[in-house]
Scaffold this active site. Structure first.
Site, PDB file in Angstrom:
ATOM      1  N   VAL A 167     -33.607 104.551  40.543  1.00 16.64           N
ATOM      2  CA  VAL A 167     -33.051 105.472  41.533  1.00 16.64           C
ATOM      3  C   VAL A 167     -32.083 104.760  42.473  1.00 16.64           C
ATOM      4  O   VAL A 167     -31.009 105.281  42.787  1.00 16.64           O
ATOM      5  CB  VAL A 167     -34.190 106.149  42.329  1.00 16.64           C
ATOM      6  CG1 VAL A 167     -33.657 106.932  43.522  1.00 16.64           C
ATOM      7  CG2 VAL A 167     -35.009 107.055  41.410  1.00 16.64           C
ATOM      8  N   GLU A 168     -32.438 103.577  42.920  1.00 16.40           N
ATOM      9  CA  GLU A 168     -31.633 102.864  43.921  1.00 16.40           C
ATOM     10  C   GLU A 168     -30.314 102.338  43.370  1.00 16.40           C
ATOM     11  O   GLU A 168     -29.280 102.492  44.006  1.00 16.40           O
ATOM     12  CB  GLU A 168     -32.421 101.688  44.508  1.00 16.40           C
ATOM     13  CG  GLU A 168     -33.540 102.084  45.434  1.00 16.40           C
ATOM     14  CD  GLU A 168     -33.055 102.634  46.760  1.00 16.40           C
ATOM     15  OE1 GLU A 168     -31.856 102.502  47.093  1.00 16.40           O
ATOM     16  OE2 GLU A 168     -33.878 103.209  47.482  1.00 16.40           O
ATOM     17  N   SER A 169     -30.348 101.651  42.249  1.00 16.75           N
ATOM     18  CA  SER A 169     -29.153 100.931  41.790  1.00 16.75           C
ATOM     19  C   SER A 169     -28.797 101.166  40.326  1.00 16.75           C
ATOM     20  O   SER A 169     -27.805 100.600  39.853  1.00 16.75           O
ATOM     21  CB  SER A 169     -29.361  99.432  41.995  1.00 16.75           C
ATOM     22  OG  SER A 169     -30.380  98.962  41.114  1.00 16.75           O
TER      23      SER A 169
END
Length: 176
Positions: free
Chosen positions: A85-87
């Site tokens: 989700v983040e990167s």
């Protein structure tokens, strides 16, 4: 990318979190046995192959995720979901808020723990910071993963971010 992760700088940094990060940079963890390592690495490697095609880089990432998650008392699959989700597994990702690396850690954390030479694009450093921060928030929220994820993202009280991580976990990283 959105501003998240250990993203929003708080007015004051929790001293317990600062201590946890300082201690974390000195520790390491590993698999409990070779069989566990082989099974987990093979399974997760297959799932990660599209995002990280190079097998050497993929295995190094998975071993480090497992070690840092285990060291912090986290489920490695939750960490993989958060990274997705983040990167999207981009080691050099930078958000619009300045969060860096796989787990989108804000640079102010380097100053907070007093290690100015730390590089948040270094895989192990980024994972150590991110896992330690998430574990701290999980403790602070009495094991409530939804609230801990929202706190990690800087969106406490909102559920869109924990929902995205939970969806990634259920659709990609948990045993099928």
């Amino acid at each position: 990318m959105q501003a998240h992760a250990a993203a929003a700088q708080p007015a004051t940094v929790d001293p317990a979190l600062r201590r946890a990060l300082v201690a974390a940079v000195q520790e390491s963890a590993t698999f409990s046995n070779r069989f566990e390592a082989e099974v987990w690495l093979m399974d997760m490697s297959t799932r990660l192959a599209r995002q990280v095609p190079d097998v050497g880089r993929r295995m190094a990432l998975l071993k480090t995720v497992h070690a840092e998650a285990t060291r912090a008392g986290l489920d490695p699959q939750i960490v993989l979901s958060l990274i997705q989700v983040e990167s999207a597994f981009k080691r050099f990702a930078v958000s619009s808020a300045g969060a860096m690396g796989l787990m989108q850690v804000m640079p102010f954390w380097i100053d907070e723990i007093g290690r100015p030479d730390d590089n948040l694009f270094d895989m192990r450093t980024n994972l150590r910071y991110g896992c330690t921060i998430l574990a701290h928030y999980l403790d602070r929220e009495n094991g409530d993963l939804t609230r801990a994820l929202a706190r990690y993202n800087g969106s406490l009280g909102q559920y869109w971010y924990p929902s995205r991580v939970a969806t990634a976990l259920q659709t990609r990283w948990y045993a099928r």
